[in-house]
Motif scaffolding. Structure first.
Motif, mmCIF file in Angstrom:
data_model
loop_
_atom_site.group_PDB
_atom_site.id
_atom_site.type_symbol
_atom_site.label_atom_id
_atom_site.label_comp_id
_atom_site.label_asym_id
_atom_site.label_seq_id
_atom_site.Cartn_x
_atom_site.Cartn_y
_atom_site.Cartn_z
ATOM 1 N N VAL A 11 0.852 -1.177 0.000
ATOM 2 C CA VAL A 11 0.000 0.000 0.000
ATOM 3 C C VAL A 11 0.898 1.241 0.000
ATOM 4 C CG1 VAL A 11 -1.770 1.261 1.258
ATOM 5 C CG2 VAL A 11 -1.757 -1.249 1.273
ATOM 6 N N VAL A 12 0.714 2.079 -1.019
ATOM 7 C CA VAL A 12 1.474 3.315 -1.119
ATOM 8 C C VAL A 12 0.546 4.452 -0.733
ATOM 9 C CG1 VAL A 12 2.748 4.831 -2.668
ATOM 10 C CG2 VAL A 12 2.845 2.352 -2.979
ATOM 11 N N ARG A 13 1.010 5.226 0.238
ATOM 12 C CA ARG A 13 0.191 6.349 0.676
ATOM 13 C C ARG A 13 0.131 7.396 -0.418
ATOM 14 N NH1 ARG A 13 1.938 9.049 5.950
ATOM 15 N NH2 ARG A 13 3.634 9.573 4.576
ATOM 16 N N SER A 14 -0.950 8.030 -0.520
ATOM 17 C CA SER A 14 -1.046 9.115 -1.492
ATOM 18 C C SER A 14 -0.351 10.349 -0.913
ATOM 19 C CB SER A 14 -2.509 9.424 -1.808
ATOM 20 O OG SER A 14 -3.147 9.889 -0.624
ATOM 21 N N THR A 15 0.110 11.220 -1.788
ATOM 22 C CA THR A 15 0.818 12.424 -1.363
ATOM 23 C C THR A 15 -0.194 13.436 -0.865
ATOM 24 O OG1 THR A 15 2.453 11.997 -3.066
ATOM 25 C CG2 THR A 15 2.420 14.189 -2.121
ATOM 26 N N ALA A 48 3.497 17.847 -0.621
ATOM 27 C CA ALA A 48 3.759 18.553 -1.880
ATOM 28 C C ALA A 48 4.294 19.954 -1.602
ATOM 29 C CB ALA A 48 2.487 18.622 -2.717
ATOM 30 N N LEU A 49 3.776 20.620 -0.603
ATOM 31 C CA LEU A 49 4.238 21.960 -0.253
ATOM 32 C C LEU A 49 5.675 21.927 0.249
ATOM 33 C CD1 LEU A 49 3.545 24.963 0.096
ATOM 34 C CD2 LEU A 49 2.825 24.422 2.425
ATOM 35 N N VAL A 50 6.012 20.961 1.085
ATOM 36 C CA VAL A 50 7.374 20.823 1.593
ATOM 37 C C VAL A 50 8.336 20.559 0.435
ATOM 38 C CG1 VAL A 50 8.900 19.366 2.983
ATOM 39 C CG2 VAL A 50 6.716 20.123 3.919
ATOM 40 N N ALA A 51 7.963 19.677 -0.490
ATOM 41 C CA ALA A 51 8.813 19.371 -1.643
ATOM 42 C C ALA A 51 8.994 20.610 -2.523
ATOM 43 C CB ALA A 51 8.201 18.230 -2.450
ATOM 44 N N ALA A 52 7.940 21.378 -2.718
ATOM 45 C CA ALA A 52 8.035 22.587 -3.543
ATOM 46 C C ALA A 52 8.940 23.620 -2.882
ATOM 47 C CB ALA A 52 6.649 23.167 -3.782
ATOM 48 N N VAL A 53 8.843 23.787 -1.578
ATOM 49 C CA VAL A 53 9.692 24.750 -0.864
ATOM 50 C C VAL A 53 11.158 24.324 -0.952
ATOM 51 C CG1 VAL A 53 10.263 25.649 1.436
ATOM 52 C CG2 VAL A 53 7.885 25.599 0.671
ATOM 53 N N ILE A 54 11.439 23.049 -0.779
ATOM 54 C CA ILE A 54 12.810 22.553 -0.875
ATOM 55 C C ILE A 54 13.349 22.762 -2.286
ATOM 56 C CG2 ILE A 54 14.230 20.462 -0.837
ATOM 57 C CD1 ILE A 54 12.556 19.546 1.583
#
Length: 124
Positions: free
Chosen positions: A9-13, A18-24
């Motif tokens: 089972v893969v958790r959905s994002t 997504a916000l943390v990834a965009a900021v990084i």
């Protein structure tokens, strides 16, 4: 018979992920952009300007031979060393020995202004 494999089972994002990834991503790209911007700026602290007080030419024959695998690439000959002695008033009248190429040596005369980089051993 082999038992069936358990499901992964893969958790959905989430929006937070997504916000943390965009900021990084923005921070990393900003850091790279800042580095490129700083590298494109001209050198200021290590540039010196002064007046040519003497021209020196030391004649010596020098040959540079370049090989590529087993064949001779080229032979380059040098007539000697071209040196301009430059007095820099901002360094309390200190005289620097500036090695130059023949065209610059021929183009400059005594009393002309010359801007050059501080010697590598003294760079700030």
């Amino acid at each position: 018979m082999n038992p069936p494999r358990p499901r992964v089972v893969v958790r959905s994002t989430t929006a937070r992920d997504a916000l943390v990834a965009a900021v990084i991503a923005v921070l990393v790209l900003g850091f790279v952009g800042y580095g490129i911007f700083q590298m494109s700026q001209p050198v200021t602290g290590n540039k010196l300007s002064g007046v040519i007080v003497e021209k020196q030419f030391t004649p010596f024959k020098e040959q540079r031979i370049d090989f590529s695998r087993s064949k001779l690439e080229r032979v380059k000959e040098s007539e000697g060393e071209y040196l301009l002695k430059v007095r820099v008033d901002s360094e309390k009248g200190r005289v620097f020995d500036v090695p130059v190429q023949k065209p610059l040596y021929d183009a400059r005369n005594l009393g002309d202004a010359l801007t050059f980089l501080r010697p590598a051993s003294e760079q700030k």
